[in-house]
Design a protein around this motif. Structure first.
Motif, PDB file in Angstrom:
ATOM      1  N   MET A  58       0.807  -1.212   0.000  1.00 42.51           N
ATOM      2  CA  MET A  58       0.000   0.000   0.000  1.00 42.51           C
ATOM      3  C   MET A  58       0.853   1.280   0.000  1.00 42.51           C
ATOM      4  N   LYS A  59       2.056   1.211   0.573  1.00 40.69           N
ATOM      5  CA  LYS A  59       2.878   2.406   0.689  1.00 40.69           C
ATOM      6  C   LYS A  59       3.346   2.937  -0.664  1.00 40.69           C
ATOM      7  N   ASP A  60       3.233   2.112  -1.703  1.00 41.63           N
ATOM      8  CA  ASP A  60       3.603   2.602  -3.030  1.00 41.63           C
ATOM      9  C   ASP A  60       2.638   3.671  -3.533  1.00 41.63           C
ATOM     10  N   LEU A  61       1.498   3.836  -2.857  1.00 40.04           N
ATOM     11  CA  LEU A  61       0.532   4.870  -3.222  1.00 40.04           C
ATOM     12  C   LEU A  61       0.911   6.232  -2.660  1.00 40.04           C
ATOM     13  N   LEU A  62       1.850   6.262  -1.717  1.00 38.47           N
ATOM     14  CA  LEU A  62       2.155   7.491  -0.996  1.00 38.47           C
ATOM     15  C   LEU A  62       3.009   8.465  -1.804  1.00 38.47           C
ATOM     16  N   ARG A  63       2.528   9.693  -1.828  1.00 39.02           N
ATOM     17  CA  ARG A  63       3.313  10.816  -2.350  1.00 39.02           C
ATOM     18  C   ARG A  63       2.754  12.062  -1.664  1.00 39.02           C
ATOM     19  N   PHE A  64       3.188  12.298  -0.431  1.00 44.05           N
ATOM     20  CA  PHE A  64       2.513  13.296   0.384  1.00 44.05           C
ATOM     21  C   PHE A  64       3.439  14.418   0.827  1.00 44.05           C
ATOM     22  N   GLU A  65       2.800  15.539   1.187  1.00 47.04           N
ATOM     23  CA  GLU A  65       3.506  16.665   1.810  1.00 47.04           C
ATOM     24  C   GLU A  65       2.724  17.089   3.038  1.00 47.04           C
ATOM     25  N   THR A  66       3.458  17.589   4.026  1.00 45.55           N
ATOM     26  CA  THR A  66       2.837  18.131   5.231  1.00 45.55           C
ATOM     27  C   THR A  66       2.713  19.636   5.072  1.00 45.55           C
ATOM     28  N   ILE A  67       1.537  20.156   5.326  1.00 46.04           N
ATOM     29  CA  ILE A  67       1.287  21.593   5.165  1.00 46.04           C
ATOM     30  C   ILE A  67       1.143  22.227   6.542  1.00 46.04           C
ATOM     31  N   ASP A  68       2.023  23.180   6.837  1.00 41.76           N
ATOM     32  CA  ASP A  68       2.004  23.828   8.149  1.00 41.76           C
ATOM     33  C   ASP A  68       2.148  25.339   8.052  1.00 41.76           C
ATOM     34  N   SER A  69       1.803  25.911   6.887  1.00 40.84           N
ATOM     35  CA  SER A  69       1.874  27.357   6.717  1.00 40.84           C
ATOM     36  C   SER A  69       0.709  27.821   5.852  1.00 40.84           C
ATOM     37  N   ALA A  70       0.349  29.084   6.016  1.00 40.31           N
ATOM     38  CA  ALA A  70      -0.746  29.644   5.224  1.00 40.31           C
ATOM     39  C   ALA A  70      -0.402  29.643   3.738  1.00 40.31           C
ATOM     40  N   ALA A  71       0.866  29.923   3.423  1.00 42.17           N
ATOM     41  CA  ALA A  71       1.289  29.925   2.021  1.00 42.17           C
ATOM     42  C   ALA A  71       1.168  28.526   1.420  1.00 42.17           C
ATOM     43  N   GLY A  72       1.587  27.518   2.183  1.00 41.89           N
ATOM     44  CA  GLY A  72       1.483  26.144   1.695  1.00 41.89           C
ATOM     45  C   GLY A  72       0.038  25.733   1.467  1.00 41.89           C
ATOM     46  N   LEU A  73      -0.874  26.179   2.360  1.00 35.70           N
ATOM     47  CA  LEU A  73      -2.286  25.844   2.211  1.00 35.70           C
ATOM     48  C   LEU A  73      -2.868  26.513   0.969  1.00 35.70           C
ATOM     49  N   ARG A  74      -2.518  27.777   0.741  1.00 35.86           N
ATOM     50  CA  ARG A  74      -3.002  28.477  -0.469  1.00 35.86           C
ATOM     51  C   ARG A  74      -2.523  27.774  -1.728  1.00 35.86           C
ATOM     52  N   GLN A  75      -1.271  27.364  -1.735  1.00 39.21           N
ATOM     53  CA  GLN A  75      -0.725  26.674  -2.909  1.00 39.21           C
ATOM     54  C   GLN A  75      -1.443  25.351  -3.158  1.00 39.21           C
ATOM     55  N   MET A  76      -1.761  24.620  -2.084  1.00 41.04           N
ATOM     56  CA  MET A  76      -2.462  23.350  -2.236  1.00 41.04           C
ATOM     57  C   MET A  76      -3.856  23.567  -2.815  1.00 41.04           C
TER      58      MET A  76
END
Length: 283
Positions: free
Chosen positions: A1-19
């Motif tokens: 199942m881990k082959d499905l993973l491609r993640f980022e952690t978002i911890d800033s307002a700028a990162g959330l806007r970009q997402m």
């Protein structure tokens, strides 16, 4: 199942806007949350720690975003999730629907619950063949039945209120949404074979109706028992803008009804004005 993973952690307002901007044209997102509570599972007993978003789209690809709500205000995400043209794929949607409604005033408008879909499929199979036997509808059990491999759930009961989450917790959270689109596609295929599409859609819609009614009754009582009183006192006695900012950040880490949060936002603005006036008078 881990082959499905491609993640980022978002911890800033700028990162959330970009997402949000990156996923703005995606018609379907997998959605899950992790909550921090020391004394129960109800939305009035804790705070949303993580919001996980998963996409599996021809244009964007397959990826996941893990949003740390203790570090970034998730409010801008509510408009994105509240778009009725964007479907949220959830496993056991009553939980997410209740928490978003209580904490953010958002009744998710368009949901596909893979737990409901699997229960309807199981019911139809059991009716056709009594020897099929009862099967659990947890996400790991469904994955095991559909793909021959379940999900590791060691982190499910871990402490989500810690200041710095463990890498294993973040990975666990991302995997829960990474698998949801494959589960949704497979359950949709089986549902079509069994003629269950309309029944599943109706059952998913009924969850929102039920949660909406229960929250109206609940909020009258629980909204008076959240942490808003203590937060208001802290805001009114804050001696600097920096202290106000720290209090507002801390407000995302406690049980707080969305109506109380709106009221406290007014108190925050009033106190900011008072502090600004005091600075001007002292200058």
């Amino acid at each position: 199942m881990k082959d499905l993973l491609r993640f980022e952690t978002i911890d800033s307002a700028a990162g959330l806007r970009q997402m949000i901007n990156r996923y703005r044209d995606v018609p379907s997102v997998a959605l899950d949350i992790e909550t921090a509570s020391n004394y129960g599972f109800g939305a009035w007993k804790g705070a949303i720690r993580l919001i996980q978003i998963g996409v599996d789209d021809p244009e964007v690809g397959r990826e996941q975003a893990v949003i740390d709500c203790f570090r970034v205000n998730p409010a801008p995400l509510m408009g994105f999730l509240g778009d009725p043209d964007r479907q949220a794929v959830i496993h056991h949607s009553p939980f997410e629907i209740e928490w978003f409604a209580f904490h953010h005033g958002l009744m998710l408008p368009n949901t596909l619950d893979t737990c409901i879909a699997w229960k309807e499929i199981h019911k139809a199979r059991l009716k056709a063949d009594p020897e099929y036997g009862k099967r659990p509808a947890t996400l790991t059990a469904v994955c095991d039945e559909l793909f021959g491999s379940g999900l590791a759930k060691e982190e499910q009961a871990s402490y989500w209120g810690r200041r710095d989450l463990l890498p294993s917790q973040i990975e666990y959270a991302a995997l829960d949404v990474a698998i949801l689109h494959p589960v949704a596609r497979e359950t949709a295929r089986i549902a079509e074979e069994l003629g269950l599409q309309e029944q599943i859609a109706s059952s998913c819609d009924s969850v929102r109706t039920r949660i909406s009614g229960s929250l109206k009754r609940l909020s009258k009582d629980r909204a008076r028992k959240d942490d808003s009183g203590r937060l208001q006192m802290a805001i009114e006695h804050a001696r600097s803008v920096g202290e106000l900012d720290r209090i507002w950040t801390a407000s995302r880490q406690v049980a707080l009804h969305h109506a109380a949060r709106e009221r406290l936002a007014d108190v925050m603005r009033e106190r900011r004005g008072e502090l600004a006036s005091a600075r001007s008078a002292a200058a």
